[in-house]
Design a protein around this motif. Structure first.
Motif, PDB file in Angstrom:
ATOM      1  N   THR A  21       0.835  -1.211   0.000  1.00 22.22           N
ATOM      2  CA  THR A  21       0.000   0.000   0.000  1.00 22.22           C
ATOM      3  C   THR A  21       0.870   1.261   0.000  1.00 22.22           C
ATOM      4  O   THR A  21       0.592   2.226  -0.725  1.00 22.22           O
ATOM      5  CB  THR A  21      -0.918   0.009   1.228  1.00 22.22           C
ATOM      6  N   GLN A  25       0.915   4.095  -2.849  1.00 26.38           N
ATOM      7  CA  GLN A  25       0.643   5.480  -2.451  1.00 26.38           C
ATOM      8  C   GLN A  25       1.739   6.416  -2.945  1.00 26.38           C
ATOM      9  O   GLN A  25       1.463   7.514  -3.439  1.00 26.38           O
ATOM     10  CB  GLN A  25       0.523   5.562  -0.925  1.00 26.38           C
ATOM     11  N   LEU A  28       1.274   6.995  -6.697  1.00 23.01           N
ATOM     12  CA  LEU A  28       0.147   7.858  -7.054  1.00 23.01           C
ATOM     13  C   LEU A  28       0.365   9.310  -6.621  1.00 23.01           C
ATOM     14  O   LEU A  28       0.192  10.241  -7.418  1.00 23.01           O
ATOM     15  CB  LEU A  28      -1.136   7.307  -6.404  1.00 23.01           C
ATOM     16  N   GLU A  29       0.747   9.500  -5.383  1.00 27.13           N
ATOM     17  CA  GLU A  29       0.778  10.854  -4.835  1.00 27.13           C
ATOM     18  C   GLU A  29       2.025  11.637  -5.214  1.00 27.13           C
ATOM     19  O   GLU A  29       2.035  12.865  -5.111  1.00 27.13           O
ATOM     20  CB  GLU A  29       0.646  10.796  -3.307  1.00 27.13           C
ATOM     21  N   ILE A  94      -4.716  13.136  -6.766  1.00 33.66           N
ATOM     22  CA  ILE A  94      -5.008  11.765  -6.341  1.00 33.66           C
ATOM     23  C   ILE A  94      -4.429  11.516  -4.947  1.00 33.66           C
ATOM     24  O   ILE A  94      -3.279  11.838  -4.669  1.00 33.66           O
ATOM     25  CB  ILE A  94      -4.440  10.745  -7.345  1.00 33.66           C
ATOM     26  N   ARG A  95      -5.253  10.965  -4.059  1.00 34.45           N
ATOM     27  CA  ARG A  95      -4.824  10.593  -2.719  1.00 34.45           C
ATOM     28  C   ARG A  95      -5.261   9.147  -2.444  1.00 34.45           C
ATOM     29  O   ARG A  95      -6.338   8.721  -2.869  1.00 34.45           O
ATOM     30  CB  ARG A  95      -5.452  11.510  -1.661  1.00 34.45           C
ATOM     31  N   LEU A  96      -4.386   8.363  -1.761  1.00 33.29           N
ATOM     32  CA  LEU A  96      -4.696   6.981  -1.412  1.00 33.29           C
ATOM     33  C   LEU A  96      -4.879   6.868   0.082  1.00 33.29           C
ATOM     34  O   LEU A  96      -4.114   7.444   0.850  1.00 33.29           O
ATOM     35  CB  LEU A  96      -3.588   6.034  -1.873  1.00 33.29           C
ATOM     36  N   TYR A  97      -5.917   6.119   0.506  1.00 39.78           N
ATOM     37  CA  TYR A  97      -6.208   5.915   1.915  1.00 39.78           C
ATOM     38  C   TYR A  97      -5.828   4.486   2.302  1.00 39.78           C
ATOM     39  O   TYR A  97      -6.508   3.525   1.931  1.00 39.78           O
ATOM     40  CB  TYR A  97      -7.678   6.189   2.207  1.00 39.78           C
ATOM     41  N   GLU A 102      -7.950   2.252  -0.949  1.00 39.50           N
ATOM     42  CA  GLU A 102      -8.681   2.910  -2.033  1.00 39.50           C
ATOM     43  C   GLU A 102      -8.052   4.267  -2.325  1.00 39.50           C
ATOM     44  O   GLU A 102      -7.467   4.903  -1.448  1.00 39.50           O
ATOM     45  CB  GLU A 102     -10.147   3.099  -1.637  1.00 39.50           C
ATOM     46  N   TYR A 103      -8.214   4.691  -3.549  1.00 43.78           N
ATOM     47  CA  TYR A 103      -7.761   6.033  -3.903  1.00 43.78           C
ATOM     48  C   TYR A 103      -8.984   6.861  -4.280  1.00 43.78           C
ATOM     49  O   TYR A 103     -10.019   6.341  -4.687  1.00 43.78           O
ATOM     50  CB  TYR A 103      -6.753   5.999  -5.054  1.00 43.78           C
ATOM     51  N   GLN A 104      -8.836   8.182  -4.123  1.00 43.67           N
ATOM     52  CA  GLN A 104      -9.905   9.099  -4.527  1.00 43.67           C
ATOM     53  C   GLN A 104      -9.275  10.429  -4.927  1.00 43.67           C
ATOM     54  O   GLN A 104      -8.081  10.667  -4.706  1.00 43.67           O
ATOM     55  CB  GLN A 104     -10.917   9.292  -3.395  1.00 43.67           C
TER      56      GLN A 104
END
Length: 413
Positions: A21, A25, A28-29, A94-97, A102-104
């Motif tokens: 994860t 992250q 993406l970020e 884009i941020r991942l939790y 999940e990303y949103q």
């Protein structure tokens, strides 16, 4: 045997769920594209939460969707509030939790997709110019209170020019108005407006500049969102007030201007004071000043009366009269003393004069005595000091005579 074969397929570098994860992250970020990305789509669901607005944006041509969130502090800054069925252009990152894997999309801005590419370019230009500081409040210049020369940039055939002239003349007659003509619609408008502003700058007489245009469609007012116009306004050393169109959204020219209003007439009204208002204010100031002066005079008169009453209580008039009587008596005593001293001095002077007369050698001579002087001028007092044949000068009470010694006689004989 089976257990040993199963363990042989597990690599030593296997990641944990958290490790995988974290890796996703970071991908993406930290991606430069995903940090600030524009996305277009349709809002399929929306949930207003106390922390912010959570909604889903789906692709209009497929079933693909992405979860989005706009935090509560950002919502007032959105150009369009996301609602189900709305076609939007979204700006976000884009941020991942990790907890859900999940990303949103964290949304910063949302604009109607119906505006299309023009709105997107507008927003990109606005963001870039904002980052440069062209809209900062620190750059704004104050308008002069009583300008004597005003420049106007607009079309010579526009109704805005007539409205501005009429308003300025009615509010502040005798004002010098410099007109710098410009095209305020069409492809040539941005260059024309920028040149008109530069002409006013080069002229150097204007104390404030009005950039105005009447109402119109969005397409007709597009020139006021042009970068050339915005930079011309920001770079101008003369304070600029914009009066562009009627009640509507602000243009980039409005944001760059020192002061902005919604109509050319409003710009003319705010740029100069009304002489009627100034006269009324002047009368109010005169009345206020008169009131202050009258109050000051009255207060001074009351103070004088208080001091007069205090003087009366002290009976200073009687004290002064008594002092005058005392001074008169002292003056008379002083005169008497001076007269007495003067009389005494005169008597003493007379005694001294008589004494001097008595001691005066000439008085002795007047009684028959004479003074005998030798040749050297000394007085002869002893006959023994004289020599036979010596010439002497005998001084009488009147006149003198020269004699020669023929014989000396001693007093002992």
């Amino acid at each position: 045997m089976y257990s040993e074969q199963k363990n042989s397929f597990i690599p030593d570098s296997a990641l944990s769920v958290a490790g995988l994860t974290d890796y996703i992250q970071s991908l993406l970020e930290e991606d430069s594209v995903l940090r600030q990305v524009w996305i277009t789509g349709e809002v399929s669901s929306a949930n207003n939460h106390r922390a912010g607005l959570f909604f889903t944006l789906k692709d209009t041509d497929s079933t693909t969707s992405i979860k989005c969130v706009t935090w509560r502090s950002v919502i007032p800054k959105l150009a369009q509030m996301p609602a189900v069925g709305e076609q939007l252009i979204i700006l976000g990152s884009i941020r991942l939790y990790p907890a859900r894997g999940e990303y949103q999309l964290t949304v910063w801005q949302a604009i109607p997709a119906g505006v299309g590419l023009q709105a997107l370019r507008f927003q990109q230009l606005k963001n870039r110019l904002t980052a440069e500081g062209l809209f900062d409040e620190e750059r704004k210049q104050p308008l002069p209170n009583h300008p004597q020369t005003i420049a106007v940039v607009t079309s010579p055939t526009a109704a805005a020019w007539g409205d501005i002239k009429k308003t300025l003349k009615s509010r502040y007659p005798g004002l010098q108005v410099l007109f710098s003509a410009a095209t305020v619609q069409g492809e040539q408008a941005p260059t024309s407006i920028a040149k008109a502003i530069q002409r006013v700058e080069n002229d150097g007489r204007a104390e404030v500049l009005i950039l105005g245009r009447g109402g119109g469609a969005v397409e007709e007012l597009a020139c006021f969102n042009d970068e050339r116009v915005v930079r011309a306004i920001a770079d101008c050393s003369i304070p600029i007030i914009t009066g562009i169109g009627h009640q509507r959204d602000e243009s980039l020219a409005d944001l760059a201007a020192d002061v902005r209003v919604h109509t050319p007439t409003a710009a003319a009204e705010i740029v100069v004071p009304s002489l009627d208002d100034l006269y009324s204010q002047h009368c109010d100031r005169i009345a206020a000043l008169s009131e202050v002066v009258n109050y000051s005079v009255e207060a001074s008169q009351n103070k004088i009366q208080t001091l007069r009453n205090r003087l009366q209580r002290y009976q200073l008039d009687k004290q002064v009269e008594q002092e005058k009587i005392a001074l008169t008596w002292k003056r008379e005593k002083l005169v008497q003393a001076m007269n007495s001293k003067s009389q005494q001095a005169k008597q003493k002077l007379e005694l001294l004069r008589e004494k001097l007369i008595t001691l005066n050698p000439r008085a002795v001579l007047q009684r028959g005595y004479a003074v005998v002087r030798q040749e050297n001028g000394s007085i002869a007092r002893d006959a023994a000091e004289l020599e036979v044949g010596e010439e002497l000068l005998i001084q009488f009470g009147k006149g003198a005579a020269k004699v020669k010694v023929v014989e000396t006689v001693s007093s002992e004989q």
